[in-house]
Motif scaffolding. Structure first.
Motif, PDB file in Angstrom:
ATOM      1  N   ARG A  96      74.474  35.502  77.047  1.00  0.00           N
ATOM      2  CA  ARG A  96      75.572  35.788  76.120  1.00  0.00           C
ATOM      3  C   ARG A  96      76.870  35.142  76.607  1.00  0.00           C
ATOM      4  N   ARG A  97      77.145  35.258  77.899  1.00  0.00           N
ATOM      5  CA  ARG A  97      78.362  34.649  78.443  1.00  0.00           C
ATOM      6  C   ARG A  97      78.298  33.129  78.337  1.00  0.00           C
ATOM      7  N   GLU A 131      70.157  38.709  79.693  1.00  0.00           N
ATOM      8  CA  GLU A 131      70.791  38.743  78.376  1.00  0.00           C
ATOM      9  C   GLU A 131      72.304  38.591  78.495  1.00  0.00           C
ATOM     10  N   SER A 151      76.870  31.422  75.961  1.00  0.00           N
ATOM     11  CA  SER A 151      77.134  31.052  74.570  1.00  0.00           C
ATOM     12  C   SER A 151      78.611  31.165  74.234  1.00  0.00           C
ATOM     13  N   GLU A 152      79.334  32.007  74.999  1.00  0.00           N
ATOM     14  CA  GLU A 152      80.767  32.181  74.774  1.00  0.00           C
ATOM     15  C   GLU A 152      81.595  31.115  75.475  1.00  0.00           C
TER      16      GLU A 152
END
Length: 266
Positions: free
Chosen positions: A23-24, A19, A26-27
């Protein structure tokens, strides 16, 4: 902890680490360094994800050893070692390709592939929404469903492989592909050995072969294949680039014959 509890811990940490990696991603990915060659990259996320895994294990299993791609080895006192690739398929990850994974294995014995016994494993492919798990003597599973390697390949084997990042090794890798294609229906090269081996365990691929893998590249995937009823071997271990082969019994033996040049298939 029992083997099942170790497996549950591996799965829980792999899911959390996956996860974080997703998340990283997507950033936006920041390239931190190169490894062996310019093509072999490491991202800031690799390091952050491995740090999360180490911190979780230090809190839960302080006496265990650790062998990670980014931060190296720490000896433990328990006889167990966690072998971790925080993001297997970093190039895919950096380019926005979904075939990357978090690979976590716990092994018993000396922290060397020829000396250890696999205890439990988890491979989380967060962008694909899949979590592969295995526990010694309990089989391999995908999101809870039991896995089994393929046993019949009447149309030829669908095989996975990978190439090293050093251009000097490419001619040898391509020559090996030409030899192995005599038994293959087709070939897949996804860029994450942990996913390739997970797919062998799931019967999606019939077999897998690759030279030059590091222990963290295949530790979890090998446990998955073995617990799904398959065989995994490291050949030419005395060389700089040992060959790993995996598959059901028939595919494994045909791959061995082609790779070593022995037997009727060679």
């Amino acid at each position: 902890m029992s083997d099942l509890e170790l497996g549950a811990l591996a799965a829980d940490i792999a899911r959390e680490a996956g996860e974080l990696a997703q998340r990283r991603r997507s950033e936006g990915v920041s390239l931190a360094a190169t490894k062996s060659t310019l093509a072999d990259i490491v991202t800031d996320a690799d390091r952050e994800v491995e740090r999360l895994i180490r911190d979780r294990l230090r809190a839960e299993r302080p006496d265990d050893g650790f062998l990670g791609e980014e931060t190296g080895a720490d000896c433990g006192r328990s006889g167990l070692t966690w072998v971790v690739d925080p993001i297997d398929g970093t190039v895919n990850y950096a380019h926005g390709i979904a075939a990357y994974s978090v690979s976590i294995a716990v092994v018993q014995g000396e922290p060397h592939p020829e000396a250890w016994r696999g205890v439990a494993a988890a491979v989380c492919a967060p962008a694909l929404g899949e979590l592969f798990t295995a526990v010694r003597g309990e089989g391999a599973r995908l999101d809870g469903a039991r896995l089994s390697v393929s046993t019949e390949v009447p149309a030829g084997a669908l095989l996975g492989t990978g190439f090293g990042y050093d251009p000097a090794t490419h001619d040898g890798d391509l020559a090996m592909v030409r030899r192995v294609m005599t038994m293959a229906r087709d070939l897949r090269r996804m860029g994450s050995a942990a996913i390739d081996l997970s797919y062998v365990a799931a019967g999606r691929l019939d077999g897998f072969f690759e030279r030059g893998l590091n222990p963290w590249d295949f530790a979890a995937g090998a446990i998955l294949v073995q617990e799904a009823g398959g065989k995994v071997s490291r050949l030419e271990r005395e060389t700089a680039r040992p060959m790993l082969i995996a598959g059901g019994a028939t595919v494994h033996e045909r791959l061995r014959a082609l790779v070593t040049g022995e037997g009727p298939d060679a």
